[in-house]
Design a protein around this motif. Structure first.
Motif, PDB file in Angstrom:
ATOM      1  N   ILE A 101       0.835  -1.204   0.000  1.00  0.00           N
ATOM      2  CA  ILE A 101       0.000   0.000   0.000  1.00  0.00           C
ATOM      3  C   ILE A 101       0.864   1.245   0.000  1.00  0.00           C
ATOM      4  N   MET A 104       2.761   1.535  -3.345  1.00  0.00           N
ATOM      5  CA  MET A 104       1.817   1.734  -4.442  1.00  0.00           C
ATOM      6  C   MET A 104       1.366   3.189  -4.512  1.00  0.00           C
ATOM      7  N   ASN A 105       1.188   3.796  -3.349  1.00  0.00           N
ATOM      8  CA  ASN A 105       0.703   5.169  -3.327  1.00  0.00           C
ATOM      9  C   ASN A 105       1.820   6.196  -3.478  1.00  0.00           C
ATOM     10  N   HIS A 108       4.115   5.161  -7.262  1.00  0.00           N
ATOM     11  CA  HIS A 108       3.129   4.630  -8.183  1.00  0.00           C
ATOM     12  C   HIS A 108       3.725   3.997  -9.435  1.00  0.00           C
ATOM     13  N   PHE A 111       6.045   0.911  -8.989  1.00  0.00           N
ATOM     14  CA  PHE A 111       5.248  -0.186  -8.468  1.00  0.00           C
ATOM     15  C   PHE A 111       4.543  -0.938  -9.587  1.00  0.00           C
ATOM     16  N   PHE A 112       3.883  -0.206 -10.441  1.00  0.00           N
ATOM     17  CA  PHE A 112       3.114  -0.873 -11.486  1.00  0.00           C
ATOM     18  C   PHE A 112       4.001  -1.351 -12.634  1.00  0.00           C
ATOM     19  N   LEU A 115       5.012  -4.637 -11.298  1.00  0.00           N
ATOM     20  CA  LEU A 115       3.846  -5.516 -11.303  1.00  0.00           C
ATOM     21  C   LEU A 115       3.557  -6.024 -12.712  1.00  0.00           C
ATOM     22  N   GLN A 121      -2.178 -11.936 -14.592  1.00  0.00           N
ATOM     23  CA  GLN A 121      -3.353 -11.356 -13.934  1.00  0.00           C
ATOM     24  C   GLN A 121      -4.024 -12.371 -13.014  1.00  0.00           C
ATOM     25  N   LEU A 150     -14.216  -7.872  -3.672  1.00  0.00           N
ATOM     26  CA  LEU A 150     -13.614  -6.767  -2.925  1.00  0.00           C
ATOM     27  C   LEU A 150     -13.874  -6.921  -1.427  1.00  0.00           C
ATOM     28  N   SER A 154     -10.960  -7.337   1.299  1.00  0.00           N
ATOM     29  CA  SER A 154     -10.912  -6.329   2.366  1.00  0.00           C
ATOM     30  C   SER A 154     -10.837  -6.984   3.723  1.00  0.00           C
TER      31      SER A 154
ATOM     32  N   PRO B 159     -11.209  -0.383   0.319  1.00  0.00           N
ATOM     33  CA  PRO B 159     -11.266   0.027  -1.097  1.00  0.00           C
ATOM     34  C   PRO B 159     -10.503   1.312  -1.377  1.00  0.00           C
ATOM     35  N   ALA B 162      -6.891   0.389  -1.683  1.00  0.00           N
ATOM     36  CA  ALA B 162      -6.574  -0.479  -2.810  1.00  0.00           C
ATOM     37  C   ALA B 162      -7.010   0.087  -4.159  1.00  0.00           C
ATOM     38  N   PRO B 164      -5.887   2.123  -6.479  1.00  0.00           N
ATOM     39  CA  PRO B 164      -5.019   1.991  -7.660  1.00  0.00           C
ATOM     40  C   PRO B 164      -4.877   0.533  -8.106  1.00  0.00           C
ATOM     41  N   MET B 165      -4.795  -0.349  -7.111  1.00  0.00           N
ATOM     42  CA  MET B 165      -4.690  -1.770  -7.405  1.00  0.00           C
ATOM     43  C   MET B 165      -5.955  -2.280  -8.082  1.00  0.00           C
ATOM     44  N   LEU B 166      -7.080  -1.822  -7.577  1.00  0.00           N
ATOM     45  CA  LEU B 166      -8.374  -2.225  -8.122  1.00  0.00           C
ATOM     46  C   LEU B 166      -8.472  -1.812  -9.582  1.00  0.00           C
ATOM     47  N   TYR B 168      -5.979  -1.270 -11.567  1.00  0.00           N
ATOM     48  CA  TYR B 168      -5.045  -2.109 -12.316  1.00  0.00           C
ATOM     49  C   TYR B 168      -5.624  -3.502 -12.549  1.00  0.00           C
ATOM     50  N   THR B 170      -8.743  -4.614 -12.469  1.00  0.00           N
ATOM     51  CA  THR B 170      -9.913  -4.688 -13.340  1.00  0.00           C
ATOM     52  C   THR B 170      -9.627  -4.069 -14.708  1.00  0.00           C
ATOM     53  N   GLN B 171      -8.435  -3.471 -14.840  1.00  0.00           N
ATOM     54  CA  GLN B 171      -8.023  -2.825 -16.100  1.00  0.00           C
ATOM     55  C   GLN B 171      -9.100  -1.903 -16.655  1.00  0.00           C
ATOM     56  N   PHE B 176     -15.260   3.632 -13.767  1.00  0.00           N
ATOM     57  CA  PHE B 176     -15.678   2.335 -13.259  1.00  0.00           C
ATOM     58  C   PHE B 176     -15.371   2.205 -11.766  1.00  0.00           C
TER      59      PHE B 176
END
Lengths: 206, 206
Positions: A101, A104-105, A108, A111-112, A115, A121, A150, A154, B159, B162, B164-166, B168, B170-171, B176
């Motif tokens: 977390i 990622m924040n 950014h 991180f991606f 990933l 996926q 989700l 969570s 949520p 997460a 940014p992860m979400l 990513y 769900t692309q 959305f």
DNA sequence: AAACGGTTTAACCAAATGGTTAACAAATAT
DNA sequence: ATATTTGTTAACCATTTGGTTAAACCGTTT
């Protein structure tokens, strides 16, 4: 252990504890018991080292998380299985969520980048499918699959993120928190399955 | 706006975006449109500035979170109310959770120092009491109140952590994700109340 | 044993960073 | 008006930090 491995280990520790900005090359070298120049000899720069560290455990971790739903189990078993494997994994890597977390924040892009270079996926589509057909079969009440997934995640991850806060809020010792975490598997599974198998309209819902 | 306010604002922004280690005094000064020496003139050191920044919004935020359960509502209304206020608050402060989690784990001591100097403890005891008596009245199935509260908070906060992860995973685009978040209030309330009002034993539970 | 390759180290470097100082400007008090 | 305090700036300082270099070390090859 080779020098390279020593570096990766010490670097991972530092990055985990302090994040990219907080981690210092000298500390990593000291912790690995080697000269600072070695870090650059093997990894060129802090940024490359950070990337390699993340790569090295992303390669191990991501497949574990993603290979959760390719089973022949029914919806209830699938959920139980998912929760169990997820929580087992988290118990082995309790400090991973806050690192994830945090980076990622704050970091950014990298991180991606890491990933996307590693990630098969996660198989959420298969999971969502299974939820859909369970709804059609009236095994569970109608829910939005994404929201449900989700919810499950969570419930699994958050306690690990909030552990220090939880300890502070309940003003209790480690034992008590450990107990809560230990009971989580049963609690989460029960919580979810009770929710899904309750076909009634719920009071006070709008 | 006074110089002091300009500093606090710019500092908060920097600390939020980059954390304590990532934030640089020069950047803060630039962002505030003043000379770097002013930071020290008003706040002496980076650490004190950080403390003041956290204090200043802890004072505003903590009471909001804590004053959630002092109502005469029944258990269902209490939970709905709690979720609603919590989510409303989070929608106004979407980047707060990741800042909290990040600093809590990386900057443990100062985080709790600030917290303890400001915090009126959240009224979880009252909430737990209400859950207890609802169980006795058989309004809801038996649950561990702490686990239930933890569940509720997990479902609300995670949520946001997460997001940014979400996106990513769900692309998908912002819209959305925004939609998912927007539907969260209904989803969470429904999810919890279905779980609690299902008095049956649940299949596959051990 | 001399030469060679990769490995390791101590010393060094430039830039960044938190912090200070001394002079200067702008209010405020006398 | 003038002295004094308060606010502000540019220049400076010491330390830290990521990164480099040149020499030394060491096992292998010749």
């Amino acid at each position: 252990m080779t020098t390279e491995e020593k570096i990766l280990l010490a670097a991972k520790k530092s990055f985990f504890e302090k994040g990219y900005d907080g981690a210092k090359m000298q500390d990593i070298a000291n912790d690995a018991g080697i000269n600072k120049a070695m870090l650059h000899y093997y990894f060129r720069s802090k940024e490359l080292l950070y990337e390699k560290v993340n790569m090295s455990f992303a390669k191990v971790i991501i497949p574990q998380i993603n290979s959760l739903v390719d089973t022949e189990l029914n919806i209830f078993q699938t959920i139980e299985n998912f929760v169990e494997i997820y929580l087992e994994f988290l118990q082995k890597n309790p400090d991973l969520p806050s690192y994830f977390i945090g980076e990622m924040n704050r970091n950014h892009d990298m991180f991606f980048k890491v990933l996307s270079e590693n990630a098969t996926q996660p198989n959420f589509v298969a999971f969502a499918q299974k939820i859909y057909s369970a709804i059609e079969q009236k095994e569970i009440r109608p829910v939005n699959p994404i929201q449900l997934i989700l919810n499950i995640i969570s419930l699994c991850i958050f306690p690990y993120l909030a552990a220090p806060m939880l300890q502070y809020a309940t003003q209790s010792d480690d034992t008590f928190i450990g107990e809560i975490i230990a009971n989580r598997k049963k609690e989460i599974t029960s919580f979810i399955l009770h929710s899904l198998t309750n076909q009634n309209d719920v009071l006070y819902e709008n």
